[in-house]
Design an enzyme around this catalytic site. Structure first.
Site, PDB file in Angstrom:
ATOM      1  N   GLU A 131      33.636  50.591  14.349  1.00 17.04           N
ATOM      2  CA  GLU A 131      33.396  50.539  12.920  1.00 17.04           C
ATOM      3  C   GLU A 131      32.103  49.747  12.687  1.00 17.04           C
ATOM      4  OE1 GLU A 131      36.660  48.406  11.212  1.00 17.04           O
ATOM      5  OE2 GLU A 131      35.787  48.421   9.214  1.00 17.04           O
ATOM      6  N   TYR A 132      31.251  50.257  11.823  1.00 19.47           N
ATOM      7  CA  TYR A 132      29.973  49.600  11.543  1.00 19.47           C
ATOM      8  C   TYR A 132      30.177  48.544  10.459  1.00 19.47           C
ATOM      9  CZ  TYR A 132      25.236  49.141   9.607  1.00 19.47           C
ATOM     10  OH  TYR A 132      24.053  48.662   9.118  1.00 19.47           O
ATOM     11  N   SER A 141      25.679  39.641  25.782  1.00 21.77           N
ATOM     12  CA  SER A 141      25.272  39.200  27.106  1.00 21.77           C
ATOM     13  C   SER A 141      25.264  40.364  28.094  1.00 21.77           C
ATOM     14  CB  SER A 141      26.163  38.057  27.586  1.00 21.77           C
ATOM     15  OG  SER A 141      27.495  38.290  27.215  1.00 21.77           O
ATOM     16  N   ASP A 144      37.460  33.227  22.057  1.00 24.82           N
ATOM     17  CA  ASP A 144      36.036  32.985  21.813  1.00 24.82           C
ATOM     18  C   ASP A 144      35.702  33.209  20.336  1.00 24.82           C
ATOM     19  OD1 ASP A 144      33.416  32.302  22.403  1.00 24.82           O
ATOM     20  OD2 ASP A 144      32.887  34.285  23.183  1.00 24.82           O
ATOM     21  N   SER A 146      25.686  43.833  26.826  1.00 27.70           N
ATOM     22  CA  SER A 146      25.685  45.092  26.088  1.00 27.70           C
ATOM     23  C   SER A 146      24.608  45.102  25.023  1.00 27.70           C
ATOM     24  CB  SER A 146      27.030  45.267  25.395  1.00 27.70           C
ATOM     25  OG  SER A 146      27.145  44.315  24.353  1.00 27.70           O
TER      26      SER A 146
HETATM   27  P1  ATP Z   1      28.557  38.305  23.681  1.00 25.05           P
HETATM   28  O1  ATP Z   1      27.298  37.945  24.365  1.00 25.05           O
HETATM   29  O2  ATP Z   1      28.788  37.445  22.450  1.00 25.05           O
HETATM   30  O3  ATP Z   1      29.756  38.425  24.543  1.00 25.05           O
HETATM   31  P2  ATP Z   1      28.794  41.159  23.416  1.00 25.05           P
HETATM   32  O4  ATP Z   1      28.014  41.750  24.535  1.00 25.05           O
HETATM   33  O5  ATP Z   1      30.254  41.152  23.589  1.00 25.05           O
HETATM   34  O6  ATP Z   1      28.254  39.723  23.051  1.00 25.05           O
HETATM   35  P3  ATP Z   1      29.019  41.761  20.637  1.00 25.05           P
HETATM   36  O7  ATP Z   1      29.218  40.305  20.303  1.00 25.05           O
HETATM   37  O8  ATP Z   1      30.168  42.668  20.455  1.00 25.05           O
HETATM   38  O9  ATP Z   1      28.415  41.927  22.088  1.00 25.05           O
HETATM   39  O10 ATP Z   1      27.805  42.314  19.781  1.00 25.05           O
HETATM   40  C1  ATP Z   1      26.507  41.725  19.798  1.00 25.05           C
HETATM   41  C2  ATP Z   1      25.905  41.694  18.384  1.00 25.05           C
HETATM   42  O11 ATP Z   1      25.759  43.035  17.870  1.00 25.05           O
HETATM   43  C3  ATP Z   1      26.774  40.975  17.343  1.00 25.05           C
HETATM   44  O12 ATP Z   1      26.552  39.589  17.290  1.00 25.05           O
HETATM   45  C4  ATP Z   1      26.351  41.677  16.046  1.00 25.05           C
HETATM   46  O13 ATP Z   1      25.189  41.102  15.515  1.00 25.05           O
HETATM   47  C5  ATP Z   1      26.064  43.100  16.493  1.00 25.05           C
HETATM   48  N1  ATP Z   1      27.258  43.943  16.287  1.00 25.05           N
HETATM   49  C6  ATP Z   1      28.285  44.087  17.142  1.00 25.05           C
HETATM   50  N2  ATP Z   1      29.226  44.922  16.666  1.00 25.05           N
HETATM   51  C7  ATP Z   1      28.792  45.321  15.451  1.00 25.05           C
HETATM   52  C8  ATP Z   1      29.349  46.183  14.439  1.00 25.05           C
HETATM   53  N3  ATP Z   1      30.526  46.770  14.610  1.00 25.05           N
HETATM   54  N4  ATP Z   1      28.638  46.360  13.309  1.00 25.05           N
HETATM   55  C9  ATP Z   1      27.440  45.724  13.151  1.00 25.05           C
HETATM   56  N5  ATP Z   1      26.882  44.909  14.058  1.00 25.05           N
HETATM   57  C10 ATP Z   1      27.529  44.699  15.199  1.00 25.05           C
END
Ligand code: ATP
Length: 319
Positions: free
Chosen positions: A113-114, A44, A158, A46
């Site tokens: 970490e990926y 949302s 969450d 990032s």
């Molecule tokens: P939200 O809207 O859920 O709060 P956010 O901005 O906190 O999202 P994340 O949920 O951390 O972002 O990451 C968004 C998407 O990016 C994840 O659903 C996943 O598909 C991908 N992603 C995030 N971290 C990784 C990772 N370490 N390795 C691979 N894919 C990732």
């Protein structure tokens, strides 16, 4: 201040061409040290991209957050929570590892970490549901990871399939700690937290929200156990237990704990889910009780072997 505390440092051997003397030099790692690749996901606030270290070739997932957007949307607090939670949980199985954080004029960067096998939601979408063996393998790791973060005084708040990533060996990695609650240690202890301390929470995704949040506007660590119960149900049924055409109707179902097992839902999992999806948090099964449930009879949580087992081939649940 944000950068200073988490600034990434690497040590390089530097040889002076005049004197021939080699010294160790601390160099700050920055965005220039990585080659950016494909976008892995959008959150949302990032964007997560693949990043490869120019020096080692190692792959990372880099979460990029726009400073301007964070300030405008008043989200700076959440970024700090995410960073502090990940730092407290670092180097633990089941939680995505945070390697470095850094910033430039426009953005903040989290070097994570990926997890090359994506998120659990995509797996569920692809296969529809999971058979008992798979459900047991993934749910054992999810509950153990939740247990670990609670033991470190962190309530995730969450937990949902999108926030469960899978690493190269299909091992669970929890992520997205932006809405976590970080508890202070109890006075005079170093590693003991008051997990019952209640907090106002956010409504993450309607389907995984606990009834106490909707009724009293407060949750404690047991909201993560509730979400776990919803995800376990979903693995077998192929859909979350509380789902309706809109959020309001979903909330109504959650508050009444109104759900129905799908035909042929295995009895052992039914029993476990029933013990978790209970309106009163105090009556819900605790994590030790969940771990010793018959469904996990072949899992040894104590010796950590659930993290060494090879992942079963993914197969949907067949009645
Ligand atoms: P939200 O809207 O859920 O709060 P956010 O901005 O906190 O999202 P994340 O949920 O951390 O972002 O990451 C968004 C998407 O990016 C994840 O659903 C996943 O598909 C991908 N992603 C995030 N971290 C990784 C990772 N370490 N390795 C691979 N894919 C990732």
């Amino acid at each position: 201040e944000w950068a200073e505390r988490g600034a990434a440092k690497i040590v390089r051997q530097v040889t002076n061409p005049d004197t021939g003397k080699t010294t160790r030099q601390v160099v700050k790692k920055g965005i220039k040290d990585f080659k950016f690749g494909e976008t892995l996901g959008d959150g949302s606030y990032s964007t997560v991209m693949l990043a490869t270290s120019k020096e080692s070739g190692k792959k990372y997932a880099v979460k990029v957050l726009s400073k301007e957007y964070l300030i405008r949307q008043k989200k700076v607090k959440y970024v700090n929570i995410e960073k502090n939670a990940l730092q407290r949980l670092n180097n633990s199985r089941g939680i995505v590892k945070l390697y470095f954080t850094f910033q430039d004029e426009s953005s903040l960067y989290f070097l994570l970490e990926y997890a090359p096998n994506g998120d659990f939601l995509s797996i569920m979408k692809k296969y529809g549901s999971l058979n008992e063996d798979c459900a047991c393998y993934y749910s054992a790791q999810i509950i153990d990871a939740i247990d670990f973060l609670h033991s470190k005084g962190i309530v995730h708040r969450d937990i949902k399939p999108e926030n469960i990533l899978l690493d190269k060996d299909f091992k669970v990695k929890l992520t997205d700690f932006g809405t976590a609650k970080i508890l202070e240690p109890k006075p005079n202890t170093t590693d003991s937290y008051d997990l019952l301390s209640r907090s106002k929470s956010f409504v993450g995704t309607a389907e995984y929200v606990s009834p106490e949040l909707l009724n009293d506007n407060y949750v404690d660590y047991r909201c993560d156990i509730w979400a776990f119960g919803c995800i376990l149900f979903q693995m077998i049924a192929g859909k979350p237990p509380f789902k309706a055409t809109n959020e309001y109707l979903t909330f109504q179902k959650v508050m009444k704990v109104q759900y129905a097992f799908t035909a042929g839902f295995p009895l052992v999992v039914r029993d476990l889910v029933k013990g978790i999806l209970i309106k009163q948090p105090a009556q819900r099964l605790t994590i030790p009780q969940i771990k010793s449930h018959h469904f996990f009879k072949d899992k040894n949580f104590k010796d950590g072997s659930i993290w060494d087992e090879p992942a079963p081939e993914i197969q949907p649940y067949k009645v």
